[in-house]
Design a protein around this motif. Structure first.
Motif, PDB file in Angstrom:
ATOM      1  N   LYS A   1      11.292 -20.291  -9.452  1.00  0.00           N
ATOM      2  CA  LYS A   1      10.948 -19.171 -10.322  1.00  0.00           C
ATOM      3  C   LYS A   1      12.063 -18.134 -10.326  1.00  0.00           C
ATOM      4  CE  LYS A   1       5.993 -19.347  -9.399  1.00  0.00           C
ATOM      5  NZ  LYS A   1       4.836 -18.619  -8.860  1.00  0.00           N
TER       6      LYS A   1
ATOM      7  N   ASN B   1       5.616 -15.574 -15.124  1.00  0.00           N
ATOM      8  CA  ASN B   1       6.820 -16.016 -14.427  1.00  0.00           C
ATOM      9  C   ASN B   1       7.527 -17.066 -15.270  1.00  0.00           C
ATOM     10  OD1 ASN B   1       6.831 -14.638 -11.837  1.00  0.00           O
ATOM     11  ND2 ASN B   1       4.920 -15.726 -11.441  1.00  0.00           N
ATOM     12  N   THR B   2       8.808 -17.255 -14.997  1.00  0.00           N
ATOM     13  CA  THR B   2       9.585 -18.226 -15.749  1.00  0.00           C
ATOM     14  C   THR B   2      10.633 -18.851 -14.852  1.00  0.00           C
ATOM     15  OG1 THR B   2      10.762 -18.559 -17.851  1.00  0.00           O
ATOM     16  CG2 THR B   2      11.284 -16.542 -16.619  1.00  0.00           C
ATOM     17  N   CYS B   3      11.326 -19.830 -15.394  1.00  0.00           N
ATOM     18  CA  CYS B   3      12.403 -20.520 -14.682  1.00  0.00           C
ATOM     19  C   CYS B   3      13.267 -21.212 -15.725  1.00  0.00           C
ATOM     20  CB  CYS B   3      11.827 -21.541 -13.695  1.00  0.00           C
ATOM     21  SG  CYS B   3      10.951 -22.900 -14.498  1.00  0.00           S
TER      22      CYS B   3
ATOM     23  N   HIS C   1       7.637 -10.452 -18.373  1.00  0.00           N
ATOM     24  CA  HIS C   1       8.811 -10.753 -17.558  1.00  0.00           C
ATOM     25  C   HIS C   1      10.095 -10.252 -18.225  1.00  0.00           C
ATOM     26  CE1 HIS C   1      11.702 -13.046 -15.199  1.00  0.00           C
ATOM     27  NE2 HIS C   1      10.729 -13.235 -14.306  1.00  0.00           N
TER      28      HIS C   1
ATOM     29  N   PHE D   1       3.626 -21.410 -14.985  1.00  0.00           N
ATOM     30  CA  PHE D   1       3.240 -22.024 -13.713  1.00  0.00           C
ATOM     31  C   PHE D   1       1.725 -22.039 -13.513  1.00  0.00           C
ATOM     32  CE2 PHE D   1       7.599 -20.616 -13.029  1.00  0.00           C
ATOM     33  CZ  PHE D   1       8.169 -21.737 -12.444  1.00  0.00           C
TER      34      PHE D   1
END
Length: 128
Positions: free
Chosen positions: A3, A33-35, A106, A27
């Motif tokens: 993440k 959240n991100t990635c 985010h 998720f």
């Protein structure tokens, strides 16, 4: 998948995007959240409206129809959901963007959506 740092668009810790049924986020952890693998950038915490849900369905992403095979009950007006930043920006340009929770959006959303646009749709005015 690692993440990205959980920081919101205001530079403070990312807050929960208050949706637990169904659970939101790339998720499915209730946060936007991100990635690197999150190609859609599911980073904008938005409160669904009937107008936005109809728009999203019209442009090919039906968020309101239940999909039990994926454990998805479908969204309804009032639900909060981590939207793809690009879809949010598209809705903004079409005049049907939903309300945004800046504390739960985010910072990676800023790669696609300018902060002043997010602030136009903020559920609460933010301090500059």
């Amino acid at each position: 998948m690692q993440k990205d740092a959980p920081i919101n668009v205001l530079g403070t810790p990312l807050q929960e995007c208050s949706s637990t049924d169904p659970v939101t986020g790339f998720f499915r952890d209730g946060h936007c959240n991100t990635c690197a693998e999150d190609r859609g950038s599911h980073t904008v915490c938005a409160q669904m409206t009937a107008e936005f849900l109809a728009f999203s369905k019209y442009v090919g992403n039906d968020l309101s129809t239940p999909r039990p095979e994926f454990g998805f009950a479908g969204l309804k007006p009032g639900d909060q959901w981590c939207l793809c930043a690009g879809r949010f920006f598209q809705a903004h340009e079409e005049g049907c963007a939903p309300t945004v929770d800046l504390d739960a959006t985010h910072q990676r959303a800023l790669d696609i959506v300018p902060l002043d646009v997010l602030r136009q749709h903020a559920s609460q005015p933010s301090e500059d």
